[in-house]
Design an enzyme around this catalytic site. Structure first.
Site, PDB file in Angstrom:
ATOM      1  N   ASP A  60       0.940  -1.198   0.079  1.00  0.00           N
ATOM      2  CA  ASP A  60      -0.064  -0.069  -0.049  1.00  0.00           C
ATOM      3  C   ASP A  60       0.986   1.449   0.005  1.00  0.00           C
ATOM      4  O   ASP A  60       2.062   1.193   0.427  1.00  0.00           O
ATOM      5  CB  ASP A  60      -0.833  -0.066   1.288  1.00  0.00           C
ATOM      6  CG  ASP A  60      -1.964  -0.822   1.123  1.00  0.00           C
ATOM      7  OD1 ASP A  60      -2.118  -2.021   0.404  1.00  0.00           O
ATOM      8  OD2 ASP A  60      -2.741  -1.090   2.135  1.00  0.00           O
ATOM      9  N   HIS A  73       5.031  -7.206  -0.549  1.00  0.00           N
ATOM     10  CA  HIS A  73       5.075  -8.499  -1.013  1.00  0.00           C
ATOM     11  C   HIS A  73       5.812  -8.540  -2.366  1.00  0.00           C
ATOM     12  O   HIS A  73       6.331  -7.505  -2.844  1.00  0.00           O
ATOM     13  CB  HIS A  73       3.624  -8.801  -1.525  1.00  0.00           C
ATOM     14  CG  HIS A  73       2.641  -8.949  -0.340  1.00  0.00           C
ATOM     15  ND1 HIS A  73       2.242  -9.903   0.323  1.00  0.00           N
ATOM     16  CD2 HIS A  73       2.337  -7.847   0.678  1.00  0.00           C
ATOM     17  CE1 HIS A  73       1.387  -9.722   1.213  1.00  0.00           C
ATOM     18  NE2 HIS A  73       1.388  -8.385   1.691  1.00  0.00           N
ATOM     19  N   SER A  82       7.482   3.515   5.320  1.00  0.00           N
ATOM     20  CA  SER A  82       8.543   3.948   4.900  1.00  0.00           C
ATOM     21  C   SER A  82       8.446   3.924   3.153  1.00  0.00           C
ATOM     22  O   SER A  82       7.554   4.488   2.869  1.00  0.00           O
ATOM     23  CB  SER A  82       9.763   2.902   5.160  1.00  0.00           C
ATOM     24  OG  SER A  82      10.948   3.471   4.909  1.00  0.00           O
TER      25      SER A  82
END
Length: 302
Positions: free
Chosen positions: A84, A160, A271
């Site tokens: 995200d 991911h 981050s």
């Protein structure tokens, strides 16, 4: 800028990390997490466990998992978003420079570090006179592309695999832990090259592929699930140093195979993820700078 760089962000991040590990009394968990949810706009309906009393400390809450159906992985496009976040920049890499935000660049070689002997053996040999960017491109007619995704504190903090690829090498740069907020990134040149980061390199069906997890203030902890030897935000380090680890050995000549959408790692808080990869010239991004994106959505395809 000099004053900001002098702030002991690594020490502060370690202190924050220890504070995050402190177990909260059950009666205090809901008000503390509710304040965080309200401040950063967290959608707890997507969380695998919605009950706030379940999370013993802030660290567990930051690293919460999602319901399996919350992020369907796009099957139609070759590269998906690994996390995200917010798209800061994307496009072709030009003149060995990459944009961290519009108009502010950093050196590709400083960011990734010099090529390793493993990479030189794994990829095709290139003449030594070629630029660092040209050395990364293994197939004639291909270009080098990049995409920068900023994870805000309220975002899902796991990341991911963005495509089907093989990870052959890990390079860990200890460094500063300055904020990677887009506002800060605009006035500190080569911010991503100063900050602690973990660079994973390997190859996909079109050639070179890399994913870099960049640390930030209060995000000294970067975890890669298949790499138990990685330890970030250590108290001591030499400025400009890095350490390498190869996943290619006599017993494992293929490295670590990753499937698109597979769990790869996590941050503690938020981050930045930077993708740098090789692809044919007709590769197209399906993005707009500044847009919000979620893990599993399309980044681009051929």
């Amino acid at each position: 800028v000099a004053l900001y760089k002098s702030v002991p962000t690594r020490l502060l991040s370690r202190a924050w990390g220890r504070l995050n590990q402190v177990e909260l009394p059950t009666w205090l968990r809901k008000p503390v997490y509710s304040l965080y949810i309200w401040t950063f706009g967290v959608n707890m309906k997507e969380a695998a466990v919605e009950d706030l009393h379940h999370y013993r400390n802030l660290s567990e809450f930051f690293r919460r998992k999602l319901k399996p159906q919350a992020r369907p992985v796009c099957c139609l496009h070759s590269v998906i978003s690994p996390s995200d976040g917010k798209i800061l920049n994307f496009g072709q890499v030009k003149n060995c420079e990459v944009e961290q935000v519009k108009g502010v660049t950093y050196s590709l070689e400083s960011f990734l570090g010099p090529r390793t002997s493993t990479e030189e053996l794994h990829f095709s040999q290139t003449p030594p006179g070629n630029s660092f960017q040209q050395q990364l491109v293994t197939k004639e007619g291909n270009e080098l592309y990049h995409c920068v995704i900023y994870l805000a504190p309220g975002d899902y903090h796991c990341f991911h695999s963005p495509t089907d690829w093989r990870v052959s090498h890990r390079r860990h740069f200890p460094g500063s832990l300055m904020s990677v907020n887009p506002g800060v990134a605009r006035w500190i040149k080569e911010l991503f090259c100063h900050n602690e980061r973990v660079v994973l390199t390997g190859d996909w069906k079109h050639g070179f592929f890399s994913l870099t997890a960049v640390g930030a203030t209060n995000v000294g902890s970067i975890r890669i699930y298949f790499d138990q030897d990685l330890h970030t935000n250590s108290p001591c380090y030499s400025k400009g140093s890095y350490n390498d680890f190869s996943f290619i050995s006599n017993n494992n000549k293929e490295g670590i195979p990753m499937r698109k959408g597979e769990h790869l790692g996590e941050f503690n808080l938020g981050s930045t993820i930077v993708l740098i990869f090789e692809a044919p010239k007709d590769f197209k991004f399906h993005l707009k700078a500044g847009q919000k994106i979620r893990f599993g959505e399309a980044l681009g395809s051929l």
